[in-house]
Design a protein around this motif. Structure first.
Motif, PDB file in Angstrom:
ATOM      1  N   ALA A 157      21.298 -15.902 -54.940  1.00  0.00           N
ATOM      2  CA  ALA A 157      19.938 -16.336 -54.617  1.00  0.00           C
ATOM      3  C   ALA A 157      19.447 -15.770 -53.289  1.00  0.00           C
ATOM      4  N   ASP A 203      22.637 -22.608 -53.922  1.00  0.00           N
ATOM      5  CA  ASP A 203      21.763 -21.554 -54.447  1.00  0.00           C
ATOM      6  C   ASP A 203      20.582 -22.144 -55.215  1.00  0.00           C
ATOM      7  N   LYS A 204      20.850 -23.144 -56.049  1.00  0.00           N
ATOM      8  CA  LYS A 204      19.771 -23.780 -56.811  1.00  0.00           C
ATOM      9  C   LYS A 204      18.799 -24.493 -55.880  1.00  0.00           C
ATOM     10  N   GLU A 207      16.572 -21.891 -54.145  1.00  0.00           N
ATOM     11  CA  GLU A 207      15.528 -21.378 -55.038  1.00  0.00           C
ATOM     12  C   GLU A 207      14.394 -22.396 -55.193  1.00  0.00           C
ATOM     13  N   GLN A 210      12.341 -22.340 -51.949  1.00  0.00           N
ATOM     14  CA  GLN A 210      11.471 -21.166 -51.854  1.00  0.00           C
ATOM     15  C   GLN A 210      10.251 -21.318 -52.763  1.00  0.00           C
TER      16      GLN A 210
END
Length: 268
Positions: A157, A203-204, A207, A210
């Motif tokens: 990510a 990472d999730k 994301e 963002q």
């Protein structure tokens, strides 16, 4: 009796006509036999459907119709007439019996590309893809992070893990949040799934942050603090306070970043 009759002897009644009848019967039998033999080949070559003849009975009827007298019936020997009909009747069945196995054998026999076609088998492709994936992830730290420099790792990510913190590296600091510390004062967030689970959850969360999905944002100097609601369990709350509350489930993640470089992360 005159002299001519004595020299030539008595004439047989119907002799010449009987011979003609015999020849006609043989010709008809030969024609019928030839038609019966050639009919399957003609049908196969032209696509026609020529009717089959009744064989022996047709030959007999044809001879009987052309026979004017009992003498000619005896002259056309019945033993000689059925023989071509019997052979013509049995020949197509033998020919068809011989031709059919050859077609079956041709259909069953593997072609020259049979060995090459197995290379396109779905199971073989799946095994190759699995082996390739295993080889690709073997070079990644924790099966996820790609090393882009000395002790510098990047997640799929785009989260950057670098040296820093009291533990010497941000990954080592993150490792502390994969185990509970029951004697630690206050709360201590613990990720599910050890390091692999923690990295995938971060990472999730990154994301979502963002994309500004279910996320609150705070800015403190160079650092940005995100609190992301993951909508499901991602860990639990440990430490002394968590133990008093029977380690409640954690559904949110706190991310502290400098740009895309991770400072710390833990469940809430």
């Amino acid at each position: 009796m005159n002299a001519a009759e004595s020299r030539s002897g008595p004439r047989r009644p119907g002799g010449k006509k009987g011979k003609q009848t015999t020849v006609a019967g043989i010709v008809i039998a030969v024609v019928i036999g030839g038609y019966t033999l050639l009919r399957p080949s003609i049908n196969e070559a032209t696509g026609w459907n020529l009717p089959a003849l009744p064989g022996k009975q047709v030959a007999k009827d044809s001879v009987a119709e052309n026979s004017p007298s009992p003498v000619s019936d005896q002259t056309a020997n019945p033993r000689s007439v059925p023989k071509p009909a019997e052979s013509s009747k049995s020949s197509p069945s033998r020919g068809e019996a011989k031709t059919q196995p050859q077609r079956n054998e041709t259909a069953k026999s593997p072609g020259p590309l049979a060995s090459k076609m197995t290379r396109g088998d779905p199971d073989s492709r799946a095994d190759s893809a699995s082996a390739q994936a295993t080889q690709d992830t073997s070079d990644l730290k924790y099966g996820l992070l790609r090393e882009i420099g000395t002790d510098r790792f990047m997640s799929p990510a785009g989260v950057l893990y670098t040296p820093g913190s009291a533990e010497g590296h941000r990954l080592e600091h993150l490792r502390r949040h994969t185990k509970d510390q029951p004697n630690r004062s206050g709360k201590h967030g613990v990720f599910d799934g050890e390091m692999e689970g923690a990295l995938a959850t971060i990472d999730k969360a990154y994301e979502k942050a963002q994309a500004n999905q279910r996320t609150t944002k705070e800015v403190d100097g160079k650092r940005t603090i995100y609190t992301v609601d993951m909508g499901k369990r991602v860990g639990f709350v440990g430490g002394r306070d968590g133990q008093r509350s029977r380690n409640p489930m954690a559904r949110r993640v706190r991310l502290v970043l400098e740009g895309n470089r991770l400072i710390t992360a833990f469940p809430l």
